[in-house]
Design a protein around this motif. Structure first.
Motif, PDB file in Angstrom:
ATOM      1  N   ALA A   1       0.838  -1.202   0.000  1.00  0.00           N
ATOM      2  CA  ALA A   1       0.000   0.000   0.000  1.00  0.00           C
ATOM      3  C   ALA A   1       0.879   1.261   0.000  1.00  0.00           C
ATOM      4  O   ALA A   1       0.573   2.252  -0.683  1.00  0.00           O
ATOM      5  CB  ALA A   1      -0.930  -0.004   1.212  1.00  0.00           C
ATOM      6  N   MET A   2       1.976   1.221   0.747  1.00  0.00           N
ATOM      7  CA  MET A   2       2.891   2.363   0.784  1.00  0.00           C
ATOM      8  C   MET A   2       3.658   2.507  -0.531  1.00  0.00           C
ATOM      9  O   MET A   2       3.973   3.624  -0.967  1.00  0.00           O
ATOM     10  CB  MET A   2       3.855   2.231   1.968  1.00  0.00           C
ATOM     11  N   GLU A   3       3.964   1.388  -1.165  1.00  0.00           N
ATOM     12  CA  GLU A   3       4.618   1.432  -2.476  1.00  0.00           C
ATOM     13  C   GLU A   3       3.752   2.185  -3.483  1.00  0.00           C
ATOM     14  O   GLU A   3       4.238   3.051  -4.223  1.00  0.00           O
ATOM     15  CB  GLU A   3       4.873   0.016  -2.991  1.00  0.00           C
ATOM     16  N   LYS A   4       2.471   1.841  -3.483  1.00  0.00           N
ATOM     17  CA  LYS A   4       1.544   2.480  -4.419  1.00  0.00           C
ATOM     18  C   LYS A   4       1.374   3.960  -4.124  1.00  0.00           C
ATOM     19  O   LYS A   4       1.297   4.799  -5.034  1.00  0.00           O
ATOM     20  CB  LYS A   4       0.191   1.768  -4.347  1.00  0.00           C
ATOM     21  N   LEU A   5       1.368   4.302  -2.872  1.00  0.00           N
ATOM     22  CA  LEU A   5       1.132   5.686  -2.458  1.00  0.00           C
ATOM     23  C   LEU A   5       2.331   6.589  -2.751  1.00  0.00           C
ATOM     24  O   LEU A   5       2.171   7.738  -3.178  1.00  0.00           O
ATOM     25  CB  LEU A   5       0.798   5.724  -0.966  1.00  0.00           C
ATOM     26  N   TYR A   6       3.547   6.039  -2.552  1.00  0.00           N
ATOM     27  CA  TYR A   6       4.746   6.874  -2.632  1.00  0.00           C
ATOM     28  C   TYR A   6       5.664   6.552  -3.814  1.00  0.00           C
ATOM     29  O   TYR A   6       6.697   7.209  -3.982  1.00  0.00           O
ATOM     30  CB  TYR A   6       5.547   6.762  -1.333  1.00  0.00           C
ATOM     31  N   GLY A   7       5.315   5.558  -4.620  1.00  0.00           N
ATOM     32  CA  GLY A   7       6.133   5.237  -5.786  1.00  0.00           C
ATOM     33  C   GLY A   7       7.506   4.692  -5.434  1.00  0.00           C
ATOM     34  O   GLY A   7       8.506   5.018  -6.073  1.00  0.00           O
ATOM     35  N   VAL A   8       7.572   3.852  -4.412  1.00  0.00           N
ATOM     36  CA  VAL A   8       8.830   3.250  -3.991  1.00  0.00           C
ATOM     37  C   VAL A   8       8.682   1.723  -4.037  1.00  0.00           C
ATOM     38  O   VAL A   8       7.618   1.198  -4.374  1.00  0.00           O
ATOM     39  CB  VAL A   8       9.213   3.700  -2.567  1.00  0.00           C
ATOM     40  N   ARG A   9       9.776   1.017  -3.692  1.00  0.00           N
ATOM     41  CA  ARG A   9       9.741  -0.444  -3.713  1.00  0.00           C
ATOM     42  C   ARG A   9      10.313  -0.992  -2.400  1.00  0.00           C
ATOM     43  O   ARG A   9      11.467  -0.735  -2.071  1.00  0.00           O
ATOM     44  CB  ARG A   9      10.558  -0.984  -4.898  1.00  0.00           C
ATOM     45  N   PHE A  10       9.478  -1.711  -1.663  1.00  0.00           N
ATOM     46  CA  PHE A  10       9.927  -2.425  -0.472  1.00  0.00           C
ATOM     47  C   PHE A  10      10.163  -3.880  -0.858  1.00  0.00           C
ATOM     48  O   PHE A  10       9.283  -4.525  -1.421  1.00  0.00           O
ATOM     49  CB  PHE A  10       8.875  -2.356   0.644  1.00  0.00           C
ATOM     50  N   ARG A  11      11.345  -4.390  -0.536  1.00  0.00           N
ATOM     51  CA  ARG A  11      11.688  -5.757  -0.906  1.00  0.00           C
ATOM     52  C   ARG A  11      12.000  -6.575   0.340  1.00  0.00           C
ATOM     53  O   ARG A  11      12.701  -6.103   1.239  1.00  0.00           O
ATOM     54  CB  ARG A  11      12.894  -5.775  -1.848  1.00  0.00           C
ATOM     55  N   ILE A  12      11.490  -7.794   0.368  1.00  0.00           N
ATOM     56  CA  ILE A  12      11.796  -8.726   1.451  1.00  0.00           C
ATOM     57  C   ILE A  12      12.501  -9.923   0.828  1.00  0.00           C
ATOM     58  O   ILE A  12      11.873 -10.732   0.149  1.00  0.00           O
ATOM     59  CB  ILE A  12      10.528  -9.171   2.200  1.00  0.00           C
ATOM     60  N   PRO A  13      13.817 -10.059   1.032  1.00  0.00           N
ATOM     61  CA  PRO A  13      14.551 -11.157   0.400  1.00  0.00           C
ATOM     62  C   PRO A  13      14.245 -12.506   1.036  1.00  0.00           C
ATOM     63  O   PRO A  13      13.608 -12.586   2.098  1.00  0.00           O
ATOM     64  CB  PRO A  13      16.021 -10.766   0.600  1.00  0.00           C
ATOM     65  N   LYS A  14      14.710 -13.551   0.393  1.00  0.00           N
ATOM     66  CA  LYS A  14      14.418 -14.922   0.819  1.00  0.00           C
ATOM     67  C   LYS A  14      14.821 -15.174   2.263  1.00  0.00           C
ATOM     68  O   LYS A  14      14.045 -15.678   3.068  1.00  0.00           O
ATOM     69  CB  LYS A  14      15.143 -15.911  -0.105  1.00  0.00           C
ATOM     70  N   TYR A  15      16.063 -14.847   2.606  1.00  0.00           N
ATOM     71  CA  TYR A  15      16.563 -15.081   3.962  1.00  0.00           C
ATOM     72  C   TYR A  15      16.583 -13.772   4.745  1.00  0.00           C
ATOM     73  O   TYR A  15      17.584 -13.414   5.372  1.00  0.00           O
ATOM     74  CB  TYR A  15      17.968 -15.681   3.910  1.00  0.00           C
ATOM     75  N   SER A  16      15.459 -13.074   4.724  1.00  0.00           N
ATOM     76  CA  SER A  16      15.411 -11.728   5.306  1.00  0.00           C
ATOM     77  C   SER A  16      15.809 -11.695   6.773  1.00  0.00           C
ATOM     78  O   SER A  16      16.511 -10.780   7.216  1.00  0.00           O
ATOM     79  CB  SER A  16      14.006 -11.130   5.135  1.00  0.00           C
ATOM     80  N   GLU A  17      15.389 -12.690   7.553  1.00  0.00           N
ATOM     81  CA  GLU A  17      15.696 -12.657   8.982  1.00  0.00           C
ATOM     82  C   GLU A  17      17.146 -13.057   9.273  1.00  0.00           C
ATOM     83  O   GLU A  17      17.635 -12.891  10.390  1.00  0.00           O
ATOM     84  CB  GLU A  17      14.727 -13.536   9.779  1.00  0.00           C
ATOM     85  N   PHE A  18      17.856 -13.577   8.266  1.00  0.00           N
ATOM     86  CA  PHE A  18      19.238 -14.024   8.458  1.00  0.00           C
ATOM     87  C   PHE A  18      20.252 -13.122   7.759  1.00  0.00           C
ATOM     88  O   PHE A  18      21.439 -13.445   7.714  1.00  0.00           O
ATOM     89  CB  PHE A  18      19.404 -15.457   7.941  1.00  0.00           C
ATOM     90  N   CYS A  19      19.805 -12.011   7.206  1.00  0.00           N
ATOM     91  CA  CYS A  19      20.702 -11.172   6.405  1.00  0.00           C
ATOM     92  C   CYS A  19      21.906 -10.659   7.186  1.00  0.00           C
ATOM     93  O   CYS A  19      23.012 -10.563   6.632  1.00  0.00           O
ATOM     94  CB  CYS A  19      19.932  -9.987   5.813  1.00  0.00           C
ATOM     95  N   THR A  20      21.735 -10.325   8.459  1.00  0.00           N
ATOM     96  CA  THR A  20      22.860  -9.805   9.233  1.00  0.00           C
ATOM     97  C   THR A  20      23.909 -10.878   9.451  1.00  0.00           C
ATOM     98  O   THR A  20      25.119 -10.612   9.353  1.00  0.00           O
ATOM     99  CB  THR A  20      22.367  -9.242  10.575  1.00  0.00           C
ATOM    100  N   ALA A  21      23.491 -12.110   9.724  1.00  0.00           N
ATOM    101  CA  ALA A  21      24.443 -13.218   9.868  1.00  0.00           C
ATOM    102  C   ALA A  21      25.140 -13.500   8.541  1.00  0.00           C
ATOM    103  O   ALA A  21      26.355 -13.749   8.504  1.00  0.00           O
ATOM    104  CB  ALA A  21      23.709 -14.464  10.368  1.00  0.00           C
TER     105      ALA A  21
END
Length: 333
Positions: free
Chosen positions: A258-278
């Motif tokens: 909904a925010m993407e549509k409103l503001y013309g941006v892109r939110f991405r959630i990668p496959k291993y999103s919760e493990f990205c820092t490791a």
């Protein structure tokens, strides 16, 4: 030299895997990056303290993936809990990666983007700007998973995230938030009727637990999304990569589109999103040292000749003796 399915690999005598560990106060996330740069079986372990969590996760990871200590080239620690650990893990070479750098490296690896803002949604939320090789912490917001847990303890008498999610499934956010349609007869410039005018302004004293749970989740996610968009102003960046445990909330699939549509941006959630820092911690070792652990050399004619000649010498009577010229001709084929 190892021959496997007629493929020849020359090992440089270096170990095979780098372990990245994101140590939290009660939760530890661990991944391996093998010689090909592939993420190996990430896991998460909860415990009462960071030391127990770390060693429990490490032992389970090695056991489940049948990794020997001798296969580990380096252990890289990051996260707030890593401050409690100053000794080598099981006697292995152990170093630390700065958490914001790990966030950026992991998100870049998973998203395949070079220019973005990384949104690390943990207890609070940090924002890291990645612009090619520049990785820089640009700020954050004191709203995140800790906010959701704390307010849920007060308002829902639980901080069990699974219970909160289940309650929210039957909730109606329009009974909690005030929408543009509630205060205006027609859309405002850039704001459709279903856009949020004020979080929790529509909540009644007798609001159901389900509606409250939904309202709390939306409040946290929308606040994070708004802060992220504001942080990108004047940068030209339109890609935001979401990482951390909050990315697992089902409501992410409603709030951020909904925010993407409103503001013309892109939110991405990668496959291993919760493990990205490791993942980023392990990659930081590669970045710092800039060398391969195991090289799979090209199958050039010279290598084939060399590999075939060594194999011929080591198989005794299992292979017929050939002249060196015949060996070379056969290897070329």
């Amino acid at each position: 030299i190892i021959c496997e399915n007629t493929h020849y690999y020359i090992y440089k005598g270096m170990k095979k895997i780098v372990i990245g560990i994101d140590v939290g106060i009660s939760t530890t996330k661990i991944v391996g990056i093998d010689e090909s740069g592939v993420v190996v079986s990430p896991i998460r372990i909860k415990a009462t303290d960071p030391i127990t969590s770390l060693y429990g996760a490490f032992g389970k990871y090695l056991h489940d993936n049948k990794i020997a200590l001798s296969d580990v080239e380096q252990v890289m620690l990051t996260g707030v809990g890593s401050a409690y650990i100053d000794e080598p893990i099981y006697g292995l070479p152990t170093s630390k990666s700065e958490e914001f750098v790990a966030d950026g490296l992991g998100a870049r690896y998973e998203s395949k983007l070079d220019r973005m803002i990384v949104v690390s949604m943990g207890t609070g939320t940090s924002l890291v700007k990645c612009d090619d090789n520049e990785i820089r912490h640009i700020g954050g917001i004191g709203i995140g998973g800790g906010t959701l847990a704390g307010l849920s303890r007060i308002m829902l008498k639980t901080d069990d995230i699974k219970q909160i999610i289940n309650l929210a499934k039957d909730g109606d956010v329009s009974k909690i938030n005030l929408l543009i349609g509630d205060i205006s007869a027609k859309p405002l410039p850039g704001l459709p009727m279903n856009a949020t005018a004020s979080l929790f302004s529509n909540a009644k004293a007798n609001a159901s637990r389900e509606d409250i749970a939904m309202g709390l989740i939306w409040m946290v996610l929308q606040s994070i999304g708004s802060a992220t968009i504001l942080s990108s102003l004047e940068s030209g960046i339109k890609d935001f990569v979401l990482i951390g445990n909050l990315t697992l909330l089902p409501q992410c699939r409603e709030v951020f589109p909904a925010m993407e549509k409103l503001y013309g941006v892109r939110f991405r959630i990668p496959k291993y999103s919760e493990f990205c820092t490791a993942i980023g911690a392990a990659l930081d070792y590669k970045r710092q040292n800039n060398h391969p652990r195991i090289a799979a050399m090209p199958y050039t004619r010279a290598l084939r000749r060399f590999a075939f000649s060594i194999l011929s010498q080591s198989t005794d009577n299992k292979l017929k003796t050939h002249t060196s010229a015949q060996n070379a001709q056969h290897a070329d084929r």
